[in-house]
Design an enzyme around this catalytic site. Structure first.
Site, PDB file in Angstrom:
ATOM      1  N   CYS A 174       0.809  -1.229   0.000  1.00  0.00           N
ATOM      2  CA  CYS A 174       0.000   0.000   0.000  1.00  0.00           C
ATOM      3  C   CYS A 174       0.842   1.278   0.000  1.00  0.00           C
ATOM      4  O   CYS A 174       0.331   2.352  -0.274  1.00  0.00           O
ATOM      5  CB  CYS A 174      -0.950   0.008   1.196  1.00  0.00           C
ATOM      6  SG  CYS A 174      -2.152  -1.323   1.122  1.00  0.00           S
ATOM      7  N   HIS A 230      -3.409   7.385   3.371  1.00  0.00           N
ATOM      8  CA  HIS A 230      -3.807   6.077   2.840  1.00  0.00           C
ATOM      9  C   HIS A 230      -5.169   5.723   3.432  1.00  0.00           C
ATOM     10  O   HIS A 230      -5.432   5.967   4.609  1.00  0.00           O
ATOM     11  CB  HIS A 230      -2.769   5.031   3.227  1.00  0.00           C
ATOM     12  CG  HIS A 230      -3.138   3.643   2.833  1.00  0.00           C
ATOM     13  ND1 HIS A 230      -3.632   3.333   1.578  1.00  0.00           N
ATOM     14  CD2 HIS A 230      -3.097   2.467   3.516  1.00  0.00           C
ATOM     15  CE1 HIS A 230      -3.862   2.030   1.525  1.00  0.00           C
ATOM     16  NE2 HIS A 230      -3.562   1.485   2.689  1.00  0.00           N
ATOM     17  N   ASN A 279     -10.200   0.243   0.290  1.00  0.00           N
ATOM     18  CA  ASN A 279      -8.738   0.320   0.326  1.00  0.00           C
ATOM     19  C   ASN A 279      -8.188  -0.104  -1.037  1.00  0.00           C
ATOM     20  O   ASN A 279      -8.138  -1.297  -1.346  1.00  0.00           O
ATOM     21  CB  ASN A 279      -8.209  -0.591   1.444  1.00  0.00           C
ATOM     22  CG  ASN A 279      -6.692  -0.558   1.564  1.00  0.00           C
ATOM     23  OD1 ASN A 279      -5.997  -0.028   0.699  1.00  0.00           O
ATOM     24  ND2 ASN A 279      -6.178  -1.148   2.622  1.00  0.00           N
TER      25      ASN A 279
HETATM   26  O1  UT7 Z   1      -3.706  -1.149   3.862  1.00  0.00           O
HETATM   27  C1  UT7 Z   1      -2.732  -1.949   4.478  1.00  0.00           C
HETATM   28  C2  UT7 Z   1      -2.742  -1.812   5.938  1.00  0.00           C
HETATM   29  N1  UT7 Z   1      -3.944  -2.378   6.478  1.00  0.00           N
HETATM   30  C3  UT7 Z   1      -4.520  -1.813   7.533  1.00  0.00           C
HETATM   31  O2  UT7 Z   1      -4.056  -0.802   7.994  1.00  0.00           O
HETATM   32  C4  UT7 Z   1      -5.696  -2.521   8.133  1.00  0.00           C
HETATM   33  C5  UT7 Z   1      -5.625  -2.439   9.637  1.00  0.00           C
HETATM   34  N2  UT7 Z   1      -6.682  -3.187  10.343  1.00  0.00           N
HETATM   35  C6  UT7 Z   1      -7.973  -2.788  10.333  1.00  0.00           C
HETATM   36  O3  UT7 Z   1      -8.335  -1.863   9.655  1.00  0.00           O
HETATM   37  C7  UT7 Z   1      -8.922  -3.492  11.260  1.00  0.00           C
HETATM   38  O4  UT7 Z   1      -8.180  -4.296  12.163  1.00  0.00           O
HETATM   39  C8  UT7 Z   1      -9.977  -4.378  10.530  1.00  0.00           C
HETATM   40  C9  UT7 Z   1     -10.996  -3.502   9.846  1.00  0.00           C
HETATM   41  C10 UT7 Z   1      -9.282  -5.279   9.528  1.00  0.00           C
HETATM   42  C11 UT7 Z   1     -10.731  -5.248  11.544  1.00  0.00           C
HETATM   43  O5  UT7 Z   1     -11.332  -4.434  12.553  1.00  0.00           O
HETATM   44  P1  UT7 Z   1     -11.141  -4.782  14.103  1.00  0.00           P
HETATM   45  O6  UT7 Z   1     -11.963  -3.838  14.849  1.00  0.00           O
HETATM   46  O7  UT7 Z   1      -9.648  -4.777  14.371  1.00  0.00           O
HETATM   47  O8  UT7 Z   1     -11.762  -6.224  14.198  1.00  0.00           O
HETATM   48  P2  UT7 Z   1     -11.081  -7.590  14.697  1.00  0.00           P
HETATM   49  O9  UT7 Z   1     -10.148  -8.115  13.649  1.00  0.00           O
HETATM   50  O10 UT7 Z   1     -10.531  -7.419  16.083  1.00  0.00           O
HETATM   51  O11 UT7 Z   1     -12.343  -8.521  14.763  1.00  0.00           O
HETATM   52  C12 UT7 Z   1     -13.434  -8.211  15.648  1.00  0.00           C
HETATM   53  C13 UT7 Z   1     -14.540  -9.218  15.386  1.00  0.00           C
HETATM   54  C14 UT7 Z   1     -14.052 -10.656  15.376  1.00  0.00           C
HETATM   55  O12 UT7 Z   1     -15.063 -11.458  15.979  1.00  0.00           O
HETATM   56  P3  UT7 Z   1     -14.918 -11.923  17.520  1.00  0.00           P
HETATM   57  O13 UT7 Z   1     -13.652 -12.714  17.565  1.00  0.00           O
HETATM   58  O14 UT7 Z   1     -14.855 -10.661  18.323  1.00  0.00           O
HETATM   59  O15 UT7 Z   1     -16.167 -12.714  17.724  1.00  0.00           O
HETATM   60  C15 UT7 Z   1     -13.985 -10.975  13.906  1.00  0.00           C
HETATM   61  O16 UT7 Z   1     -14.158 -12.352  13.647  1.00  0.00           O
HETATM   62  O17 UT7 Z   1     -15.124  -8.965  14.102  1.00  0.00           O
HETATM   63  C16 UT7 Z   1     -15.145 -10.189  13.371  1.00  0.00           C
HETATM   64  N3  UT7 Z   1     -15.035  -9.866  11.944  1.00  0.00           N
HETATM   65  C17 UT7 Z   1     -16.114  -9.595  11.176  1.00  0.00           C
HETATM   66  N4  UT7 Z   1     -17.413  -9.577  11.450  1.00  0.00           N
HETATM   67  C18 UT7 Z   1     -18.248  -9.262  10.437  1.00  0.00           C
HETATM   68  C19 UT7 Z   1     -13.912  -9.753  11.189  1.00  0.00           C
HETATM   69  N5  UT7 Z   1     -14.251  -9.414   9.934  1.00  0.00           N
HETATM   70  C20 UT7 Z   1     -15.592  -9.318   9.906  1.00  0.00           C
HETATM   71  C21 UT7 Z   1     -16.512  -8.998   8.895  1.00  0.00           C
HETATM   72  N6  UT7 Z   1     -17.840  -8.972   9.211  1.00  0.00           N
HETATM   73  N7  UT7 Z   1     -16.136  -8.692   7.645  1.00  0.00           N
END
Ligand code: UT7
Length: 321
Positions: A112, A248, A278
């Site tokens: 990215c 970004h 993204n």
């Molecule tokens: O561009 C390159 C660099 N990339 C980034 O900078 C991305 C950085 N990361 C992020 O933007 C965020 O971490 C995400 C958007 C990817 C995820 O958000 P989060 O608030 O960190 O969620 P998480 O990964 O901690 O997951 C929270 C919950 C989990 O469920 P449990 O374990 O709490 O029951 C996931 O399984 O959300 C669940 N989950 C979803 N639920 C519905 C993960 N993806 C999804 C989804 N829909 N698409």
């Protein structure tokens, strides 16, 4: 000698995928995607459409804005991680599309952060007098390497391209660029297959972008926070001199955290993530072009561009537009 941005352009593929569409593909909800990422819809390439196709349109728009023709271009530098072919590189394919011959044309990959890397490299060509009219592009078709069964990644990534034309100038222009990488984090965000691994996972139908999102999130916020401070301090600027943050577009919450670090109200941040998702290397030049074309970004203003991606790689540019 400095380089300045003489014109910007961008291009998004026509096909749009909404959060409602994704609800039918994976176990997710519009509400989760909107509140956790800020994304509502994104553009996705059609069958047969490639990174070079997007890059060509963005380049033509940038050349038109700068008032230059393909024959004026003497350097093509493309940031992309999703090339059409292993070789020739996207820069060379693009050179042929534009009907020009002989000038150096290449691609570099820094996930990215690829556009910031490309901009920094092209800036040095211009500053050294080796280019009088450089075409710099960030273009990606990340949706081509997504596992559409993985809800942790398939709701985030999208396709697009952005471009700028750089010309020499006695005053900045691009004031400074700052590039970094730390390969120790390779396991947190990667596409775990490639040429010299023999595409074994691809052949087995098991390849796809892998991301430990939560860990990436924390490091991205922290790293970008340091990066924006470093960029201003290197040039003796204060936060309050900044007109626009052009970040970004990975997550609205990351963008808000960096704006807060700079004491910038969100009205002075160009945000495109809601409609574009993204787009990897394309996200920063797409945001820049959006701000320029809707009249928010004006000549003479101070802009801070930043990006963070797999590797990890990260980079910034401080620009007097
Ligand atoms: O561009 C390159 C660099 N990339 C980034 O900078 C991305 C950085 N990361 C992020 O933007 C965020 O971490 C995400 C958007 C990817 C995820 O958000 P989060 O608030 O960190 O969620 P998480 O990964 O901690 O997951 C929270 C919950 C989990 O469920 P449990 O374990 O709490 O029951 C996931 O399984 O959300 C669940 N989950 C979803 N639920 C519905 C993960 N993806 C999804 C989804 N829909 N698409």
């Amino acid at each position: 000698m400095y380089s300045r941005i003489a014109g910007t352009g961008s291009y998004l593929p026509a096909q749009i995928l909404t959060n409602a569409d994704l609800e039918k593909i994976v176990d997710t909800t519009d509400e989760w995607i909107r509140t956790r990422t800020g994304i509502e819809r994104r553009h996705v390439v059609a069958e047969g459409e490639t990174t070079t196709d997007l890059a060509e349109q963005a380049s033509r728009n940038a050349m038109e804005a700068a008032g230059v023709s393909p024959q004026d271009i003497d350097l093509i530098c493309v940031g992309t991680t999703t090339p059409d072919l292993v070789f020739p590189n996207v820069g060379t394919l693009l050179q042929d599309r534009l009907g020009i011959r002989g000038c150096p044309a290449f691609s570099l990959e820094a996930a990215c952060a690829s556009f910031l890397y490309a901009l920094s490299v092209a800036d040095k060509f211009v500053r050294l007098g080796e280019s009088k009219c450089a075409l710099v592009i960030g273009a990606d078709t990340l949706t081509r390497i997504i596992d559409w069964k993985d809800r942790a990644t398939c709701v985030l990534f999208a396709d697009g391209a952005g471009a700028v034309i750089l010309k020499p100038c006695a005053d900045p222009g691009i004031i400074s660029t700052h590039l970094h990488a730390d390969g120790r984090y390779k396991d947190l965000l990667q596409y775990p297959d490639g040429v010299s691994r023999g595409f074994k996972l691809v052949r087995a139908g098991k390849a796809g972008v892998l991301m430990k999102g939560n860990e990436v999130y924390k490091i991205a916020v922290n790293t970008l926070g340091h990066l924006v401070t470093e960029t201003l301090a290197a040039n003796g600027f204060n936060k309050d001199q900044l007109d626009w943050l052009i970040p970004h577009q990975a997550n609205l919450r990351i963008i808000e955290a960096i704006a807060k670090r700079l004491d910038l109200p969100m009205e002075r941040v160009i945000v495109t993530i809601k409609d574009q998702g993204n787009t990897s290397a394309a996200s920063v030049p797409l945001a820049l072009d959006t701000g320029v074309r809707d009249g928010r970004v004006k000549r003479g203003q101070l802009l801070l561009l930043e990006a963070f991606g797999g590797g990890f790689t990260w980079g910034s540019a401080l620009i007097r537009y």
